[in-house]
Design a protein around this motif. Sequence first.
Motif, PDB file in Angstrom:
ATOM      1  N   SER A 274      38.910  31.666  28.897  1.00 55.90           N
ATOM      2  CA  SER A 274      38.022  32.774  28.552  1.00 55.90           C
ATOM      3  C   SER A 274      38.149  33.116  27.074  1.00 55.90           C
ATOM      4  O   SER A 274      39.048  32.638  26.387  1.00 55.90           O
ATOM      5  CB  SER A 274      38.359  34.007  29.407  1.00 55.90           C
ATOM      6  N   SER A 275      37.245  33.983  26.618  1.00 60.49           N
ATOM      7  CA  SER A 275      37.275  34.455  25.229  1.00 60.49           C
ATOM      8  C   SER A 275      37.488  35.952  25.143  1.00 60.49           C
ATOM      9  O   SER A 275      37.359  36.535  24.071  1.00 60.49           O
ATOM     10  CB  SER A 275      35.971  34.075  24.517  1.00 60.49           C
ATOM     11  N   CYS A 276      37.786  36.583  26.281  1.00 65.98           N
ATOM     12  CA  CYS A 276      38.129  38.008  26.285  1.00 65.98           C
ATOM     13  C   CYS A 276      38.966  38.304  27.520  1.00 65.98           C
ATOM     14  O   CYS A 276      38.931  37.561  28.513  1.00 65.98           O
ATOM     15  CB  CYS A 276      36.883  38.892  26.248  1.00 65.98           C
ATOM     16  N   LEU A 277      39.719  39.397  27.462  1.00 66.97           N
ATOM     17  CA  LEU A 277      40.590  39.762  28.576  1.00 66.97           C
ATOM     18  C   LEU A 277      39.801  40.247  29.791  1.00 66.97           C
ATOM     19  O   LEU A 277      40.176  39.972  30.934  1.00 66.97           O
ATOM     20  CB  LEU A 277      41.562  40.857  28.132  1.00 66.97           C
ATOM     21  N   ALA A 278      38.715  40.962  29.575  1.00 67.78           N
ATOM     22  CA  ALA A 278      37.940  41.504  30.689  1.00 67.78           C
ATOM     23  C   ALA A 278      37.457  40.401  31.610  1.00 67.78           C
ATOM     24  O   ALA A 278      37.467  40.554  32.843  1.00 67.78           O
ATOM     25  CB  ALA A 278      36.757  42.314  30.168  1.00 67.78           C
ATOM     26  N   GLU A 279      37.037  39.288  31.021  1.00 66.30           N
ATOM     27  CA  GLU A 279      36.546  38.183  31.835  1.00 66.30           C
ATOM     28  C   GLU A 279      37.668  37.566  32.668  1.00 66.30           C
ATOM     29  O   GLU A 279      37.495  37.286  33.862  1.00 66.30           O
ATOM     30  CB  GLU A 279      35.905  37.133  30.929  1.00 66.30           C
ATOM     31  N   LYS A 280      38.822  37.370  32.044  1.00 62.46           N
ATOM     32  CA  LYS A 280      39.950  36.818  32.791  1.00 62.46           C
ATOM     33  C   LYS A 280      40.370  37.764  33.908  1.00 62.46           C
ATOM     34  O   LYS A 280      40.698  37.323  35.023  1.00 62.46           O
ATOM     35  CB  LYS A 280      41.124  36.549  31.853  1.00 62.46           C
ATOM     36  N   ARG A 281      40.369  39.046  33.635  1.00 64.48           N
ATOM     37  CA  ARG A 281      40.747  40.031  34.644  1.00 64.48           C
ATOM     38  C   ARG A 281      39.783  39.998  35.836  1.00 64.48           C
ATOM     39  O   ARG A 281      40.198  40.140  36.986  1.00 64.48           O
ATOM     40  CB  ARG A 281      40.763  41.430  34.017  1.00 64.48           C
ATOM     41  N   MET A 282      38.499  39.790  35.551  1.00 64.65           N
ATOM     42  CA  MET A 282      37.533  39.744  36.643  1.00 64.65           C
ATOM     43  C   MET A 282      37.716  38.489  37.483  1.00 64.65           C
ATOM     44  O   MET A 282      37.611  38.540  38.715  1.00 64.65           O
ATOM     45  CB  MET A 282      36.112  39.797  36.079  1.00 64.65           C
ATOM     46  N   ILE A 283      38.006  37.380  36.835  1.00 68.14           N
ATOM     47  CA  ILE A 283      38.276  36.137  37.569  1.00 68.14           C
ATOM     48  C   ILE A 283      39.503  36.313  38.461  1.00 68.14           C
ATOM     49  O   ILE A 283      39.525  35.883  39.623  1.00 68.14           O
ATOM     50  CB  ILE A 283      38.463  34.959  36.592  1.00 68.14           C
ATOM     51  N   THR A 285      40.560  39.102  39.730  1.00 71.28           N
ATOM     52  CA  THR A 285      40.175  39.999  40.818  1.00 71.28           C
ATOM     53  C   THR A 285      39.427  39.234  41.911  1.00 71.28           C
ATOM     54  O   THR A 285      39.671  39.439  43.112  1.00 71.28           O
ATOM     55  CB  THR A 285      39.301  41.145  40.286  1.00 71.28           C
ATOM     56  N   ILE A 286      38.526  38.356  41.498  1.00 72.52           N
ATOM     57  CA  ILE A 286      37.764  37.561  42.465  1.00 72.52           C
ATOM     58  C   ILE A 286      38.691  36.643  43.260  1.00 72.52           C
ATOM     59  O   ILE A 286      38.553  36.487  44.476  1.00 72.52           O
ATOM     60  CB  ILE A 286      36.685  36.739  41.743  1.00 72.52           C
ATOM     61  N   GLU A 287      39.662  36.048  42.564  1.00 67.62           N
ATOM     62  CA  GLU A 287      40.524  35.049  43.205  1.00 67.62           C
ATOM     63  C   GLU A 287      41.653  35.671  44.024  1.00 67.62           C
ATOM     64  O   GLU A 287      42.039  35.126  45.061  1.00 67.62           O
ATOM     65  CB  GLU A 287      41.109  34.122  42.136  1.00 67.62           C
ATOM     66  N   THR A 288      42.200  36.790  43.559  1.00 67.00           N
ATOM     67  CA  THR A 288      43.396  37.342  44.209  1.00 67.00           C
ATOM     68  C   THR A 288      43.224  38.769  44.729  1.00 67.00           C
ATOM     69  O   THR A 288      44.121  39.293  45.388  1.00 67.00           O
ATOM     70  CB  THR A 288      44.591  37.329  43.234  1.00 67.00           C
ATOM     71  N   GLY A 289      42.114  39.408  44.368  1.00 65.84           N
ATOM     72  CA  GLY A 289      41.896  40.774  44.810  1.00 65.84           C
ATOM     73  C   GLY A 289      42.334  41.829  43.824  1.00 65.84           C
ATOM     74  O   GLY A 289      42.084  43.018  44.036  1.00 65.84           O
ATOM     75  N   ALA A 290      42.991  41.412  42.722  1.00 66.11           N
ATOM     76  CA  ALA A 290      43.445  42.386  41.720  1.00 66.11           C
ATOM     77  C   ALA A 290      43.611  41.710  40.365  1.00 66.11           C
ATOM     78  O   ALA A 290      43.981  40.534  40.287  1.00 66.11           O
ATOM     79  CB  ALA A 290      44.756  43.020  42.138  1.00 66.11           C
ATOM     80  N   ALA A 291      43.326  42.474  39.307  1.00 66.43           N
ATOM     81  CA  ALA A 291      43.541  41.971  37.951  1.00 66.43           C
ATOM     82  C   ALA A 291      45.029  41.998  37.628  1.00 66.43           C
ATOM     83  O   ALA A 291      45.711  42.990  37.912  1.00 66.43           O
ATOM     84  CB  ALA A 291      42.769  42.812  36.949  1.00 66.43           C
ATOM     85  N   LYS A 292      45.536  40.914  37.051  1.00 61.17           N
ATOM     86  CA  LYS A 292      46.954  40.822  36.716  1.00 61.17           C
ATOM     87  C   LYS A 292      47.203  40.943  35.205  1.00 61.17           C
ATOM     88  O   LYS A 292      48.251  41.418  34.784  1.00 61.17           O
ATOM     89  CB  LYS A 292      47.521  39.498  37.216  1.00 61.17           C
ATOM     90  N   THR A 293      46.261  40.479  34.423  1.00 58.79           N
ATOM     91  CA  THR A 293      46.425  40.470  32.967  1.00 58.79           C
ATOM     92  C   THR A 293      46.110  41.848  32.400  1.00 58.79           C
ATOM     93  O   THR A 293      44.995  42.355  32.582  1.00 58.79           O
ATOM     94  CB  THR A 293      45.502  39.431  32.321  1.00 58.79           C
TER      95      THR A 293
END
Length: 325
Positions: A274-283, A285-293
């Motif tokens: 990704s090129s931003c933290l928000a996008e990684k956090r959303m991924i 959330t989709i994969e695990t149910g919660a943002a980790k970064t």
Amino acid sequence: MKLGSLKSQSLDGELCVISRDLKTAVKATHLAPNLREAMEKWSQLEGSLQQIYTDLNNGKANGAFAVKESDFHSALPRTWLFADGSAFIYHIRLVRMARKAALPETLTTVPLMYQGECGQFLAPTQDIPQRDFSHGTDFEGEVGVVTDFVPMGVTPEQALKHIKLFVLINDVSLRGLIPEELAGGFGFFQSKPASALSPFAVTADELGAAYKEGRVHLPLNVTFNGEFFGKANAGAMHFHFGQLIAHAAKTRDLAAGTIIGSGTVSNEEQGAGSSCLAEKRMIETIETGAAKTPFMKAGDTVQMEMFGENGQSIFGRISQKVKSV
């Protein structure tokens, strides 16, 4: 050709021509005191700047000096307009999901765009100031273009001819402030503080075959705290730069020196990162149910750089650290 703004007593810095390998530079202040003013006389100055560039690369430029990137401002330290688009559909979908917002009905037909801070850009090695970390400090890696004067009502095809320079952008965002601002029906403002540009701006020929169809088809390399974060290809823009410029110029002329941003570079291929933290956090959330970064904290660092087919850095590097103020 590659151009930069050497730090000086002036807020606009001093206009410099930079060698192709980014190792040497020479002042061009006899042509224009700074890059912002050079953009206003681009048609008159381009040939002379190009000759300096040729001489510099051939070792024949008088007054050449070694480049130290920390001595340079953002390529344009300030300008008349920064209009930032959002041309990567995958990114729009993810961030809208993150704040539980509906996708616009015109997602694929009308570009999204906001007017950002342009009276000051952070230098590419300058700390990102943050006074309240509940605001959710994020970086956004983008590609941008700098135009000459663009007349109102220009078509997307005509608009491409007004692109004179390319830059990289770290569009700093405060994610915690965005939902409330947008919910009020006005924004962004507080959620979009000063951004940073790459130290050097380049003409299209420096991108070679990577620039086609109004897009830069190269990966944007992003590292966060010294570790790989993303290498999304900027060629995946849904709207090309001509379309973004035409959108911005629908109801107004654009002054010479206008910067148009691509929006966060984003690819559906998750291996590209990704090129931003928000996008990684959303991924996450989709994969695990919660943002980790988490969002950025004091001392965190981000670097952005783009390399040509020869492996050389094209724009120099944006390298910033978050600082509590």
